[in-house]
Scaffold this motif. Structure first.
Motif, PDB file in Angstrom:
ATOM      1  N   ASN A 172       0.878  -1.417  -0.015  1.00 42.43           N
ATOM      2  CA  ASN A 172      -0.136   0.063  -0.014  1.00 42.43           C
ATOM      3  C   ASN A 172       0.766   1.339  -0.030  1.00 42.43           C
ATOM      4  O   ASN A 172       0.692   2.049  -0.609  1.00 42.43           O
ATOM      5  N   PHE A 173       1.949   1.303   0.643  1.00 41.48           N
ATOM      6  CA  PHE A 173       2.863   2.268   0.788  1.00 41.48           C
ATOM      7  C   PHE A 173       3.387   2.515  -0.213  1.00 41.48           C
ATOM      8  O   PHE A 173       3.539   3.743  -0.910  1.00 41.48           O
ATOM      9  N   MET A 174       4.045   1.615  -1.288  1.00 38.76           N
ATOM     10  CA  MET A 174       4.484   1.792  -2.467  1.00 38.76           C
ATOM     11  C   MET A 174       3.374   2.381  -3.590  1.00 38.76           C
ATOM     12  O   MET A 174       3.596   3.320  -4.275  1.00 38.76           O
ATOM     13  N   VAL A 175       2.174   1.573  -3.437  1.00 37.23           N
ATOM     14  CA  VAL A 175       1.095   1.949  -4.541  1.00 37.23           C
ATOM     15  C   VAL A 175       0.724   3.383  -4.097  1.00 37.23           C
ATOM     16  O   VAL A 175       0.630   4.144  -5.162  1.00 37.23           O
ATOM     17  N   SER A 176       0.603   3.820  -2.942  1.00 37.65           N
ATOM     18  CA  SER A 176       0.383   5.230  -2.599  1.00 37.65           C
ATOM     19  C   SER A 176       1.260   6.098  -2.971  1.00 37.65           C
ATOM     20  O   SER A 176       0.985   7.282  -3.137  1.00 37.65           O
ATOM     21  N   ASN A 177       2.458   5.862  -2.864  1.00 36.16           N
ATOM     22  CA  ASN A 177       3.696   6.931  -3.392  1.00 36.16           C
ATOM     23  C   ASN A 177       4.237   6.730  -4.778  1.00 36.16           C
ATOM     24  O   ASN A 177       4.491   7.834  -5.356  1.00 36.16           O
ATOM     25  N   SER A 178       3.996   5.465  -5.375  1.00 37.09           N
ATOM     26  CA  SER A 178       4.753   5.465  -6.634  1.00 37.09           C
ATOM     27  C   SER A 178       4.380   6.365  -7.612  1.00 37.09           C
ATOM     28  O   SER A 178       4.766   6.725  -8.618  1.00 37.09           O
ATOM     29  N   ALA A 179       2.835   6.215  -7.558  1.00 36.21           N
ATOM     30  CA  ALA A 179       2.181   6.899  -8.710  1.00 36.21           C
ATOM     31  C   ALA A 179       2.380   8.277  -8.843  1.00 36.21           C
ATOM     32  O   ALA A 179       2.811   8.832 -10.015  1.00 36.21           O
ATOM     33  N   THR A 180       2.600   8.876  -7.703  1.00 31.84           N
ATOM     34  CA  THR A 180       2.710  10.404  -7.713  1.00 31.84           C
ATOM     35  C   THR A 180       3.996  10.926  -7.707  1.00 31.84           C
ATOM     36  O   THR A 180       4.301  11.899  -8.643  1.00 31.84           O
ATOM     37  N   VAL A 181       4.888   9.999  -7.248  1.00 29.87           N
ATOM     38  CA  VAL A 181       6.204  10.264  -7.496  1.00 29.87           C
ATOM     39  C   VAL A 181       6.755  10.062  -9.038  1.00 29.87           C
ATOM     40  O   VAL A 181       7.243  10.883  -9.695  1.00 29.87           O
ATOM     41  N   SER A 182       6.214   8.988  -9.638  1.00 35.46           N
ATOM     42  CA  SER A 182       6.539   8.625 -11.180  1.00 35.46           C
ATOM     43  C   SER A 182       5.769   9.701 -11.754  1.00 35.46           C
ATOM     44  O   SER A 182       6.770  10.112 -12.922  1.00 35.46           O
ATOM     45  N   ALA A 183       4.680  10.371 -11.609  1.00 36.28           N
ATOM     46  CA  ALA A 183       4.180  11.243 -12.285  1.00 36.28           C
ATOM     47  C   ALA A 183       5.262  12.690 -12.351  1.00 36.28           C
ATOM     48  O   ALA A 183       5.260  13.000 -13.123  1.00 36.28           O
ATOM     49  N   ALA A 184       5.416  12.944 -11.048  1.00 40.63           N
ATOM     50  CA  ALA A 184       6.375  14.010 -10.866  1.00 40.63           C
ATOM     51  C   ALA A 184       7.675  14.110 -11.537  1.00 40.63           C
ATOM     52  O   ALA A 184       8.258  15.020 -12.177  1.00 40.63           O
ATOM     53  N   LEU A 185       8.172  13.005 -11.838  1.00 38.15           N
ATOM     54  CA  LEU A 185       9.477  12.483 -12.372  1.00 38.15           C
ATOM     55  C   LEU A 185       9.275  12.135 -13.933  1.00 38.15           C
ATOM     56  O   LEU A 185      10.119  12.149 -15.052  1.00 38.15           O
ATOM     57  N   ASN A 186       7.815  12.215 -14.178  1.00 38.80           N
ATOM     58  CA  ASN A 186       7.582  12.034 -15.977  1.00 38.80           C
ATOM     59  C   ASN A 186       8.113  10.811 -16.302  1.00 38.80           C
ATOM     60  O   ASN A 186       8.556  10.639 -17.473  1.00 38.80           O
ATOM     61  N   VAL A 187       7.774   9.612 -15.261  1.00 47.01           N
ATOM     62  CA  VAL A 187       8.140   8.281 -15.950  1.00 47.01           C
ATOM     63  C   VAL A 187       7.140   7.337 -15.591  1.00 47.01           C
ATOM     64  O   VAL A 187       6.299   7.657 -14.875  1.00 47.01           O
ATOM     65  N   ALA A 188       7.017   6.002 -16.049  1.00 47.32           N
ATOM     66  CA  ALA A 188       5.868   5.361 -16.203  1.00 47.32           C
ATOM     67  C   ALA A 188       6.141   4.674 -14.560  1.00 47.32           C
ATOM     68  O   ALA A 188       7.133   4.651 -14.056  1.00 47.32           O
TER      69      ALA A 188
END
Lengths: 469, 185
Positions: A172-188
């Motif tokens: 859950n920790f990974m799911v909740s953070n990886s999406a927003t982090v990836s978006a900010a880094l402009n990566v999938a």
């Protein structure tokens, strides 16, 4: 067949190999049972035994500093107050829970046990030598050394947090953070799987790196931690920079702390937004090498909430926190430090349960510690008493400073007298200080343990070149 | 650096992966190689070869336990190098002693017909899991890490004679275990 078996042994299961590499824990049993007994007594007598004053209350200590190799400067709090702390802690007496904690004037912990705080002194592959722990700094004042307390007792603590590992929670920790982090880094968003690391006793997210970044996570009994690293391989388009919303995160290497914090204000706000936390304070730490022409090795900026103070024993903030680390590999980045990584530490346990005081132990005197120092009965690196004693004449016949520091492993935090001796000043002005750790509490098996270090040195046949001359 | 991050660096073909591996596991690898080769220069050469082998094997491998993977690569290379260096001579090294010890309880190489090394490794793992923790770790320390008996005795705070007894009993148990699994020992 015997040769075949020797080869086949290579591929036995990983966990068996790692488990065998660890130091056996047989000697722990007596004190573990003592702790269990103490825990039972705590429950029964909590309301009967008067509270014992602490040597310091970490909750109210708002100066965050690293006791190892980092020079740090605390930044004034924004609105920190004891009333704010009280409202968070409620009526619980901070780390008090002294009621029922055992107080000892006799040695309880063994020298072998304490060696586990220093991996190089407990793993048999690291042969004893005269190698001392060292710290490099512009000046010793910047180390914020903690003075020797006047209280004749100090706490020995369990700082593991002890929260049970929970794979679903990490997911859950990974799911909740990886999406927003990836978006900010402009990566999938990365593909990943979660595996158990028996050696580190933690869960790890094994993620597939993008072209430019690694986004990974780990979970131990204290934290969920998200790690974002930039790749500086030749194929990486960003050249090792972290591009947050298209802009590189960087600081000037010659900027002072205030300038660094000001320049990263928007980065802090954006990271807080991405990770859904509110961390309003910043603190800059720097580590140095003594040899490089550009002595700055790395700079780490903490984003945290100062009003919650720090953990006295681990030295880490009591609030969740983000670290932004700039590496300066060979000073290759010109004026800008821009080879960065981000870590987000989310506590899994409330403040009041992050530290369990196992015992209050009487301190040995500074004079006794000095005597141990002169005898070479010190911890800290690959030290062998024989070498230290032989080197003592020129190294620790006198010392430049002594501090009171807690040394913390995954499960235990123990007080030490730490002696600092300046050994060198490089042309760049960075001074090298050797550090010797003398346990501030009396230990059992001291002579036996340190004799074993001498024997290991002699038998080990590995560090003869380093023996004191 | 976290193991996952190091593996990721290998996967991304970033050369700092080697430096990070060396920083974190250099001493661990050196100990494994040195215990087998008993020579610092040879051990150093072996560890450097191990880094190269890691570079060439990740990818395609994606080890879940990086430390164990690094250790296995180093151990295999050290065993190979030892064999190469000592092909024509009989020595009293730890390696030779370990083979001798295992030969006491298990038949000579020539009589074995068990050729699937990986299956044998699985059998060994299964066998080791049947042992009490201390006995298992002592056996692995001796025959995986190639620690000498004296060092093991010191580590476990028991006498060298005690270690030898434990090892001999374990070898005996292993012999019977392999026989019960249909391995011609």
């Amino acid at each position: 067949m015997s040769k075949k078996i020797l080869y086949a042994m290579t591929n036995i299961d990983d966990d068996l190999i790692i488990a065998a590499a660890k130091k056996p824990h047989n000697w722990r049993r007596p004190w573990l049972s003592a702790i269990a007994t103490a825990a039972c007594l705590c429950i029964v007598f909590t309301s009967l035994i008067a509270a014992i004053p602490l040597d310091a209350s970490p909750i109210y200590d708002d100066t965050l500093y690293d006791v190892s190799t980092t020079a740090a400067v605390a930044i004034p709090n924004e609105g920190a107050s004891s009333s704010a702390v009280s409202s968070i802690i409620g009526s619980k007496p901070s780390y008090g829970f002294d009621a029922g904690v055992k107080v000892s004037d006799k040695a309880v912990y063994s020298a072998y046990e304490i060696a586990e705080l220093f991996p190089s002194m407990s793993f048999s592959s690291c042969y004893p030598s005269s190698n001392m722990a060292e710290v490099y700094t512009t000046d010793i004042e910047s180390l914020n050394l903690r003075p020797i307390p006047t209280d004749p007792y100090a706490n020995v603590c369990d700082v593991s947090g002890n929260a049970a590992l929970d794979k679903a929670e990490l997911n859950n920790f990974m799911v909740s953070n990886s999406a927003t982090v990836s978006a900010a880094l402009n990566v999938a968003e990365p593909n990943y799987k979660i595996s158990y690391n028996s050696y580190g006793q933690e869960y790890s997210v094994l993620s597939e790196p993008s072209d430019d970044y690694i986004i990974a996570a780990t979970q131990n009994s204290m934290y969920n931690t998200l790690f974002v690293g930039s790749l500086n391989s030749y194929g990486a388009a960003n050249g090792g920079k972290i591009m947050l919303d298209g802009n590189p995160i960087s600081v000037r290497r010659d900027a002072d702390d205030g300038a660094v914090i000001s320049s990263l204000q928007k980065v802090r706000e954006r990271l807080c937004d991405i990770l859904q936390v509110n961390l309003k304070d910043s603190l800059v730490t720097r580590t140095y090498t003594n040899a490089d022409s550009d002595a700055l090795q790395s700079m780490t900026v903490y984003f945290y909430n100062a009003e919650l103070g720090k953990n006295l024993y681990t030295g880490m903030p009591n609030s969740d926190y983000i670290t932004l680390t700039f590496n300066n590999d060979g000073g290759s980045g010109g004026e800008a430090l821009d080879q960065a990584s981000i870590s987000f530490y989310q506590y899994r346990v409330p403040i009041a349960t992050r530290c369990e005081i196992l015992r209050r132990q009487s301190l040995i005197s500074l004079e006794q510690a000095e005597q141990q120092l002169k005898s070479g009965l010190v911890y800290g690196c690959h030290v062998c008493p024989l070498c230290i004693a032989e080197n003592n004449g020129r190294l620790f016949n006198s010392y430049d400073a002594v501090a009171f520091e807690y040394v913390t492993s995954k499960s235990m935090s123990v007080p030490f007298y730490v002696f600092y001796k300046k050994t060198d000043v490089a042309e760049n002005g960075i001074a090298t200080f050797a550090k010797a750790y003398v346990p501030a509490i009396e230990l059992t098996d001291m002579n036996e343990y340190f004799e074993s270090r001498v024997n290991l040195h002699t038998v080990g046949n590995a560090a003869t070149n380093n023996m004191g001359k | 650096m976290d193991d996952n991050a190091i593996v990721a660096l290998f996967l991304k073909r970033t050369e700092t992966a080697i430096a990070e591996t060396q920083k974190k596991y250099g001493k661990y690898c050196h100990r494994i190689a040195k215990n087998i080769l008993e020579n610092d220069d040879d051990a150093e050469e072996c560890v450097n070869d191990a880094y190269l082998k890691l570079w060439n094997s990740i990818p395609p491998n994606h080890p879940e336990n990086f430390q164990a993977f690094v250790g296995k690569v180093t151990r295999n290379l050290a065993l190979d190098l030892y064999t190469k260096l000592n092909a024509r001579k009989r020595t009293n090294s730890r390696y030779a002693t370990a083979i001798d010890e295992l030969s006491e309880c298990l038949a000579d190489d020539s009589s074995g017909d068990f050729t699937d090394d990986l299956a044998l490794s699985e059998l060994l793992s299964s066998f080791l899991r049947t042992l009490p923790e201390k006995q298992r770790n002592i056996f692995i320390r001796r025959y995986w890490y190639m620690d000498n008996v004296k060092s093991i005795a010191r580590t476990y705070d028991i006498t060298e004679a005690n270690v030898n007894v434990i090892l001999c009993r374990t070898r005996d148990l292993l012999k019977h275990y392999l026989e019960s699994e249909g391995v011609n020992v």
